[in-house]
Design an enzyme around this catalytic site. Structure first.
Site, mmCIF file in Angstrom:
data_model
loop_
_atom_site.group_PDB
_atom_site.id
_atom_site.type_symbol
_atom_site.label_atom_id
_atom_site.label_comp_id
_atom_site.label_asym_id
_atom_site.label_seq_id
_atom_site.Cartn_x
_atom_site.Cartn_y
_atom_site.Cartn_z
ATOM 1 N N GLU B 217 0.542 -1.394 0.285
ATOM 2 C CA GLU B 217 -0.246 -0.118 0.141
ATOM 3 C C GLU B 217 0.535 1.319 -0.079
ATOM 4 O O GLU B 217 0.981 2.180 0.687
ATOM 5 C CB GLU B 217 -0.660 -0.186 1.220
ATOM 6 C CG GLU B 217 -1.889 -0.861 1.118
ATOM 7 C CD GLU B 217 -2.893 -0.785 0.545
ATOM 8 O OE1 GLU B 217 -3.488 0.054 -0.076
ATOM 9 O OE2 GLU B 217 -3.448 -2.122 -0.207
ATOM 10 N N ASP B 218 2.071 1.207 -1.235
ATOM 11 C CA ASP B 218 2.851 2.577 -0.886
ATOM 12 C C ASP B 218 3.632 2.655 -0.056
ATOM 13 O O ASP B 218 3.734 4.246 0.134
ATOM 14 C CB ASP B 218 1.811 3.698 -1.757
ATOM 15 C CG ASP B 218 1.529 3.827 -2.851
ATOM 16 O OD1 ASP B 218 2.000 3.363 -3.888
ATOM 17 O OD2 ASP B 218 0.274 4.041 -3.124
ATOM 18 N N ALA B 219 3.678 2.203 1.055
ATOM 19 C CA ALA B 219 4.190 2.336 2.158
ATOM 20 C C ALA B 219 6.236 2.507 1.621
ATOM 21 O O ALA B 219 6.460 1.606 0.492
ATOM 22 C CB ALA B 219 4.986 0.916 3.520
#
Lengths: 397, 597
Positions: B217-219
């Protein structure tokens, strides 16, 4: 539960076993026809019954809130784009969120009223369909004329008709004249080839009079049904179906060759008037389903049925909102909580109303347990003593 | 007849507007009319607008005549070598300035290649089709449009060096990046915008890979050692201001270390850091809600007689403190006065913010993410050369967003770092083939992928992983300034409900729709518990339904109307009681009818 305990009476209706049996009966045949062992069949039936029993709502479930959420949550995700090309040939019918709002607000006339007309078998061919379509579509004088001009020499109005259209729609000039005479009094008319010449029966005719006549004549209704601006023939499967823009159920249903049993409109009020409230309820459900499906939303019909039932239960279509269902709640506090707080509170003060705190909102407001779900039930116990069997001890809030 | 307007005023009519415009332009290009004049014909309104007034935004364009730009390439090189001046170009009307109106009539070619006889102008440079915000993005033509939008929107939020005189200033808040770098992949307009002298990011070694699920999730996975070396480190400055007012009667606020007898005295150690003037010493560290300026004000109301008799000083402590959630070191203290001559003390407190889990970072391609894990360098994957990435991005960020430009930037950045050269990423000027060839020439795969080795086990990773250098912004959304939770805490005076907002240590609202969810789940008892924050038990007269009076002196509870003492205690939310009170103030008499039992 012990033998002395029973469910306290709160209006819980235990569903009749026969209802379950009826529903399962629908699948009985299908299961029997499957190629599995009898043992498996009974197991399947049992698990089906089990499933069905589990899927039912429990007593006290907030059905209304669930219905509201099930409709509105996906509705927030539908596009705000309101127009969508329906029926290929270019009828723009309101879709999406605006249409959903329109339905739930129960607007008297939709932004784009529309009808779907099926034809009887013997009329189901292209020529007949086009003929019926042309007889439905509203035709005014302005639609069939090339131009209108003032003849200032004779103080008359000349209207040149479109030859092609007249031939196509089979319109006789005399018919036009009689239509004009019905609408406008004191007019003399004569036919001159393609031209219709109108004179005003008056001593001194001014140009202003002629101009007024000119604009009046343009809107003279010559043919078709008023309000239906477009009518398109579409082939759906092996049938010809007419789609219209504008709706007039009463008049259309009188036209010969129309399958009145399948005739429908998206104007619920018209349907309620012509066919009755039950039909309106069905249209309501169908309209919601169709608009939601078009946006790719797949809401369970039962939620929609609940809403439709609530909207039509009084015998006429009630909107959801201030002037409809929400505004007719019995609780003062619930109404005040929704909209027009001051009006409801002052009214309550003037008429000395009281609130029995039976609903949900009221109880949430004052900080009491609302009577839904787990809050619905109380524990009651028969006392052990046989002498006073009728006394019931209640647990207090 | 078309109408002719000069500076918006109607001056007359003309038969052939196009000819009029042609004539006007011809005269302008012969320098017979001022070059500041712009002419436009609005076809829809059939009117000619002539503008020579001030305040119009104009931009330079090269004039094209008969499909030939008046500026030859020879001239361009002359201009570059300063053999020809810009004034000369303007005087010869090779370049003219168009305003927004005249631009509507112009047909402007983006590059020399596409000039046709119909064109009237050509851009000075093809990258000028972009505005300031978009022109700082690299390889924009390789990205989807919305990503550019996001990219330039986030560039605004980047921590950098906003101003070079920040040490002299005392703005309420500002962030300064400690080790800013100029991007390896740059655009032509960056210099003009000022990003070369005010950079706002770092060139980071990026590996596009997963990492034990900590970058889903885009971390982002971030290298601990890089943080220790100063990656993304920033200083947050915040100033706190107080004013010393004068009141009537000759009383005034005073700066001092408050005397213990002053009302609202904190404690001795709270005033520890203050000098004898009551102002904090520079470079002292202030804890959360610590005192910066000791200040005493006259009492707003004289206290009750008891206090006066006891001989307490008629002053209250009104010291300036750091707001909750802030702490740091005092950078500087500014003493000044306002227009009325009141003394003003402003103290700037600085706090170093090292990136931590939850801080936000972004590239110039609209790819933002939050730090998901800080990994010790020894556990990070490494290349055969021993290069350890600073950041690991999840590959899932790429395909659905189609930010091809980012992939290209990774490769271009790598070439730039290897060749010690800055790569040009301006619109239409990026040369993908050349970049790839250069990478190949330097002994790497031309797609930028490299074999990585697991930092924990040392095993070779099966798939080659794209590694290179990307310019990263650190955005000013820092967790340390947003994190918030509360169990019990302050309540609002009027409603007895929890306060709102992080700064007031407020509760998280369970709103209208959330309430509906509890009901939909059939859990009203849980709901009652959650809404019970302002629960009160109120004595109510059983007959009148009016709230009873509790007289503690006589130890009696009675109804104010019938003096009856048949009282029941009713539990309700305080907000409801408040509503009843408000109704009563409107002369409505709401009765509470207790259940008869």
């Amino acid at each position: 539960m012990g033998a002395n305990c029973s469910i306290f009476e709160v209006g819980v209706i235990i569903m009749d076993e026969s209802v379950i049996q009826n529903v399962l009966g629908l699948y009985e045949e299908k299961i029997d026809s499957l190629d599995i062992s009898p043992k498996e069949k009974t197991a399947l039936k049992l698990s089906l019954k089990d499933r069905y029993a589990k899927m039912r709502y429990d007593p006290g479930d907030a059905v209304g809130v669930v219905a509201a959420q099930s409709i509105s949550e996906p509705a927030t995700q539908t596009t705000l784009r309101s127009y969508h090309r329906a029926a290929g040939a270019g009828l723009n019918i309101t879709q999406g969120l605006p249409r959903i709002l329109e339905i739930f607000d129960a607007r008297k006339v939709p932004v784009t009223p529309s009808m779907k007309i099926y034809l009887k078998k013997e009329y189901n061919n292209k020529d007949k369909a086009v003929e019926i379509a042309s007889s439905i579509k509203e035709t005014d004088l302005k639609h069939i004329m090339v131009m209108d001009s003032l003849d200032l020499a004779n103080m008359a109005l000349e209207v040149e008709l479109d030859k092609g259209i007249i031939k196509q729609f089979n319109i006789i000039p005399d018919k036009i004249i009689s239509a004009v005479k019905r609408k406008v009094k004191n007019v003399n008319a004569s036919v001159d080839g393609n031209k219709l010449i109108f004179e005003i029966k008056k001593d001194k005719v001014t140009i202003k009079d002629l101009q007024a006549l000119r604009f009046k004549l343009r809107d003279v209704h010559v043919k078709g049904i008023k309000g239906i601006t477009h009518c398109i023939v579409e082939r759906v499967g092996d049938e010809y179906v007419l789609y219209t823009l504008g709706s007039n159920l009463m008049k259309v249903s009188k036209i010969e060759g129309i399958d009145t049993s399948r005739l429908c409109s998206n104007n619920m009020f018209e349907i309620a008037e012509v066919l009755g409230i039950e039909a309106a309820r069905n249209t309501l459900v169908m309209e919601i389903i169709e608009t939601l499906r078009a946006q790719g939303v797949d809401t369970d019909v039962r939620h929609l049925l609940l809403v439709a039932d609530a909207m039509t239960q009084s015998g006429e279509i009630q909107p959801i909102g201030r002037y409809g269902l929400s505004g007719s709640k019995s609780s003062v506090l619930a109404r005040a909580n929704f909209e027009e707080t001051i009006r409801h509170l002052t009214d309550a003060a003037v008429y000395g109303l009281s609130d029995d705190l039976n609903g949900i909102v009221e109880n949430v407001m004052i900080g009491k347990t609302a009577k839904v779900g787990t809050g619905l039930v109380d524990i009651a116990m028969k006392t052990q003593k046989k002498e006073k069997p009728k006394k019931v001890a209640e647990t207090k809030e | 007849m078309s109408e002719v307007y000069v500076n918006g005023y109607f001056v007359g009519e003309h038969d052939s507007p196009l000819e009029l415009i042609k004539a006007l332009l011809e005269k302008r290009r012969k320098n017979q009319l001022p070059s500041t004049m712009n002419v436009a014909y609005h076809e829809d309104k059939d009117e000619v607008q002539v503008n020579i007034d001030a305040g119009r935004v104009r931009r330079p364009l090269i004039v094209v005549e008969n499909g030939k730009p008046l500026m030859t390439e020879e001239m361009e090189s002359k201009l570059e070598k300063r053999e020809m001046s810009w004034d000369e170009v303007l005087k010869k009307n090779i370049v003219e300035y168009l305003d927004a109106d005249e631009e509507e009539n112009a047909y402007i070619a983006v590059s020399r290649k596409e000039v046709t006889p119909e064109h009237t102008h050509i851009e000075l440079d093809s990258s000028l089709i972009l505005g300031v915000a978009a022109s700082v993005l690299v390889f924009p033509e390789k990205n989807r449009g919305d990503r550019l939008n996001y990219g330039s929107r986030m560039a605004v939020q980047a921590i950098g060096i906003p101003l070079q005189n920040f040490l002299q200033r005392d703005d309420t808040t500002y962030n300064v990046l400690v080790y800013p770098q100029v991007p390896l992949v740059k655009t032509d307009s960056m210099e003009a915008v000022g990003l070369e002298s005010h950079p706002s990011g770092h060139n980071l070694v990026v590996a596009v890979s997963t990492f034990y699920g900590y970058n889903v999730e885009d971390a982002l996975i971030i290298n601990k050692a890089s943080l220790d070396r100063g990656l993304g480190r920033s200083v947050a400055y915040r100033s706190f201001v107080t004013e010393f007012r004068r009141y009537w009667g000759g009383q005034e606020d005073m700066a001092c270390i408050p005397d213990p007898s002053v009302k609202g005295y904190r404690s001795e150690e709270d005033y520890d850091m203050l000098d004898e003037q009551g102002i904090i010493e520079v470079e002292s560290s202030v804890p959360e809600q610590g005192v910066i300026v000791g200040k005493i004000s006259p009492l707003r109301f004289l206290g009750i007689s008891k206090e006066i008799k006891m001989g307490l000083q008629n002053f209250r402590d009104n010291s300036l403190t750091i707001s909750s959630g802030n702490s740091g070191i005092v950078e500087k203290v500014i003493l000044t006065s306002d227009a009325e001559g009141n003394k003003i003390v402003s103290a700037v407190v600085r706090d170093t913010k090292t990136p931590e889990v939850g801080d936000k970072m972004a590239t110039r391609h609209g790819q933002k993410g939050v730090i998901g894990l800080v990994v010790p360098e020894e556990d990070m994957p490494f290349t055969a050369d021993g290069i350890v990435p600073d950041i690991i991005v999840n590959p899932h960020a790429i395909p659905s967003r189609m930010t091809v430009g980012q992939l290209l930037e990774i490769i271009a950045g790598k070439v730039g770092a290897l060749a010690a050269k800055r790569i040009n990423g301006t619109v239409f000027k990026g040369e993908e083939e050349k970049i790839r060839a250069a990478l190949k020439y330097m002994g790497f795969r031309d797609d930028g992928k490299e074999t990585l080795y697991n930092g924990v086990t040392g095993e070779k990773m099966e798939a080659p992983i794209l590694t290179g250098i990307t310019y990263y912004y650190r955005l000013y959304h820092l967790v340390s300034k947003k994190i918030h939770a509360r169990s019990k805490g302050p309540v609002a005076l009027m409603t007895k409900q929890p306060t709102e907002g992080r700064s007031k240590e407020g509760g998280l609202r369970l709103g209208e729709m959330e309430k509906d969810c509890f009901i939909a789940h059939g859990a009203p008892i849980t709901l009652k518990e959650r809404f019970g924050s302002d629960k009160v038990s109120i004595p109510v007269c059983k007959d009148c339904g009016v709230i009873a009076i509790e007289d503690h002196i006589k130890n009696r509870t009675y109804c104010p109307l019938c003096k009856n003492d048949v009282i029941v205690n009713v539990e309700m939310s305080y907000a409801f009681k408040l509503m009843l009170d408000e109704l009563r103030s409107l002369l409505i008499y709401p009765q509470i009818v207790p259940e008869s039992s």
